[in-house]
Design a protein around this motif. Sequence first.
Motif, PDB file in Angstrom:
ATOM      1  N   ASP A 295       0.903  -1.165  -0.065  1.00 52.15           N
ATOM      2  CA  ASP A 295       0.132  -0.016  -0.012  1.00 52.15           C
ATOM      3  C   ASP A 295       0.908   1.492  -0.120  1.00 52.15           C
ATOM      4  OD1 ASP A 295      -1.929   2.310   1.673  1.00 52.15           O
ATOM      5  OD2 ASP A 295      -3.054   0.593   0.474  1.00 52.15           O
ATOM      6  N   LEU A 296       0.619   2.274  -0.718  1.00 50.30           N
ATOM      7  CA  LEU A 296       1.181   3.541  -0.682  1.00 50.30           C
ATOM      8  C   LEU A 296       1.397   4.164   0.531  1.00 50.30           C
ATOM      9  CD1 LEU A 296       0.386   4.950  -4.389  1.00 50.30           C
ATOM     10  CD2 LEU A 296       2.645   3.975  -3.644  1.00 50.30           C
ATOM     11  N   SER A 297       0.412   3.982   1.412  1.00 53.48           N
ATOM     12  CA  SER A 297       0.343   4.642   2.566  1.00 53.48           C
ATOM     13  C   SER A 297       1.438   4.171   3.373  1.00 53.48           C
ATOM     14  CB  SER A 297      -0.872   4.419   3.319  1.00 53.48           C
ATOM     15  OG  SER A 297      -1.034   3.171   3.825  1.00 53.48           O
ATOM     16  N   LEU A 298       2.224   3.209   3.145  1.00 47.25           N
ATOM     17  CA  LEU A 298       3.379   2.702   3.889  1.00 47.25           C
ATOM     18  C   LEU A 298       4.825   3.394   3.384  1.00 47.25           C
ATOM     19  CD1 LEU A 298       2.890  -0.819   4.194  1.00 47.25           C
ATOM     20  CD2 LEU A 298       2.496   0.794   5.905  1.00 47.25           C
ATOM     21  N   VAL A 299       4.507   4.194   2.111  1.00 46.87           N
ATOM     22  CA  VAL A 299       5.843   4.939   1.743  1.00 46.87           C
ATOM     23  C   VAL A 299       6.265   6.109   2.442  1.00 46.87           C
ATOM     24  CG1 VAL A 299       6.890   6.084  -0.104  1.00 46.87           C
ATOM     25  CG2 VAL A 299       5.339   4.018  -0.456  1.00 46.87           C
ATOM     26  N   SER A 300       7.384   6.189   3.165  1.00 42.25           N
ATOM     27  CA  SER A 300       7.789   7.380   3.670  1.00 42.25           C
ATOM     28  C   SER A 300       8.595   8.273   2.891  1.00 42.25           C
ATOM     29  CB  SER A 300       8.632   6.984   5.148  1.00 42.25           C
ATOM     30  OG  SER A 300       9.762   6.317   4.808  1.00 42.25           O
ATOM     31  N   GLY A 301       9.320   7.902   1.833  1.00 42.77           N
ATOM     32  CA  GLY A 301      10.082   8.382   1.060  1.00 42.77           C
ATOM     33  C   GLY A 301      10.457   7.934  -0.156  1.00 42.77           C
ATOM     34  N   VAL A 302      10.980   8.589  -1.353  1.00 38.51           N
ATOM     35  CA  VAL A 302      11.504   8.300  -2.581  1.00 38.51           C
ATOM     36  C   VAL A 302      12.761   9.081  -3.000  1.00 38.51           C
ATOM     37  CG1 VAL A 302      11.282   7.846  -5.014  1.00 38.51           C
ATOM     38  CG2 VAL A 302       9.102   7.516  -3.371  1.00 38.51           C
TER      39      VAL A 302
ATOM     40  N   LYS B 124      15.501   4.892  -4.721  1.00 37.94           N
ATOM     41  CA  LYS B 124      14.913   3.790  -3.794  1.00 37.94           C
ATOM     42  C   LYS B 124      13.720   4.246  -3.064  1.00 37.94           C
ATOM     43  CE  LYS B 124      18.054   3.149  -0.621  1.00 37.94           C
ATOM     44  NZ  LYS B 124      18.808   2.687   0.642  1.00 37.94           N
ATOM     45  N   VAL B 125      12.716   3.485  -2.831  1.00 44.18           N
ATOM     46  CA  VAL B 125      11.344   3.794  -1.954  1.00 44.18           C
ATOM     47  C   VAL B 125      11.735   3.368  -0.528  1.00 44.18           C
ATOM     48  CG1 VAL B 125       9.042   3.275  -2.025  1.00 44.18           C
ATOM     49  CG2 VAL B 125      10.029   3.277  -4.282  1.00 44.18           C
ATOM     50  N   THR B 126      11.524   3.920   0.373  1.00 40.91           N
ATOM     51  CA  THR B 126      11.595   3.642   1.616  1.00 40.91           C
ATOM     52  C   THR B 126      10.300   3.676   2.436  1.00 40.91           C
ATOM     53  OG1 THR B 126      13.853   4.799   1.663  1.00 40.91           O
ATOM     54  CG2 THR B 126      12.705   4.308   3.952  1.00 40.91           C
ATOM     55  N   LEU B 127      10.084   2.664   3.260  1.00 39.44           N
ATOM     56  CA  LEU B 127       8.828   2.470   3.751  1.00 39.44           C
ATOM     57  C   LEU B 127       8.772   2.783   5.148  1.00 39.44           C
ATOM     58  CD1 LEU B 127       7.857  -1.056   2.370  1.00 39.44           C
ATOM     59  CD2 LEU B 127       7.274   1.190   1.379  1.00 39.44           C
ATOM     60  N   SER B 128       7.639   3.258   5.934  1.00 40.29           N
ATOM     61  CA  SER B 128       7.630   3.657   7.190  1.00 40.29           C
ATOM     62  C   SER B 128       7.852   2.282   8.165  1.00 40.29           C
ATOM     63  CB  SER B 128       6.316   4.361   7.467  1.00 40.29           C
ATOM     64  OG  SER B 128       5.320   3.509   7.231  1.00 40.29           O
TER      65      SER B 128
ATOM     66  N   ASP C 270      10.575  -6.825   7.844  1.00 40.94           N
ATOM     67  CA  ASP C 270       9.684  -7.822   8.441  1.00 40.94           C
ATOM     68  C   ASP C 270       8.301  -7.505   8.840  1.00 40.94           C
ATOM     69  OD1 ASP C 270      10.612  -6.576  10.798  1.00 40.94           O
ATOM     70  OD2 ASP C 270      11.396  -8.253  11.618  1.00 40.94           O
ATOM     71  N   GLN C 271       7.915  -6.189   8.953  1.00 42.37           N
ATOM     72  CA  GLN C 271       6.589  -5.851   9.453  1.00 42.37           C
ATOM     73  C   GLN C 271       5.778  -5.316   8.229  1.00 42.37           C
ATOM     74  OE1 GLN C 271       8.171  -2.608  11.867  1.00 42.37           O
ATOM     75  NE2 GLN C 271       7.497  -3.472  13.627  1.00 42.37           N
ATOM     76  N   VAL C 272       6.256  -5.419   7.096  1.00 42.95           N
ATOM     77  CA  VAL C 272       5.515  -5.118   6.068  1.00 42.95           C
ATOM     78  C   VAL C 272       4.630  -5.982   5.478  1.00 42.95           C
ATOM     79  CG1 VAL C 272       5.596  -4.335   3.485  1.00 42.95           C
ATOM     80  CG2 VAL C 272       7.180  -3.510   5.245  1.00 42.95           C
ATOM     81  N   SER C 273       3.104  -5.799   5.365  1.00 48.51           N
ATOM     82  CA  SER C 273       2.231  -6.924   4.975  1.00 48.51           C
ATOM     83  C   SER C 273       2.321  -6.726   3.601  1.00 48.51           C
ATOM     84  CB  SER C 273       1.015  -6.671   5.641  1.00 48.51           C
ATOM     85  OG  SER C 273      -0.074  -7.322   5.247  1.00 48.51           O
TER      86      SER C 273
END
Length: 76
Positions: free
Chosen positions: A50-57, A61-65, A69-72
């Motif tokens: 889900d794009l809501s997990l993206v904290s930055g680009v 690289k795309v970085t998630l919040s 191991d917590q990413v569903s």
Amino acid sequence: MQPSDIKEHMEVCGADGKTVGKVDRVEGNRIKLTKDSAPAGHKDHHHFIDLSLVSGVDGGKVTLSKNADQVSLQEA
């Protein structure tokens, strides 16, 4: 961050820096990962984040919040 900032084959990483996969493309409000970057045993189908997990680009690289191991990962 705009969805158009996310490009094909960018690395997707958790907040901990660990790789989650590589971008195939953005579909709606989700990032579709390439099949070949899927976890072992799951390479026969795509996974989505889900794009809501993206904290930055940045820097290709795309970085998630969340940590990797917590990413569903949603399956399709």
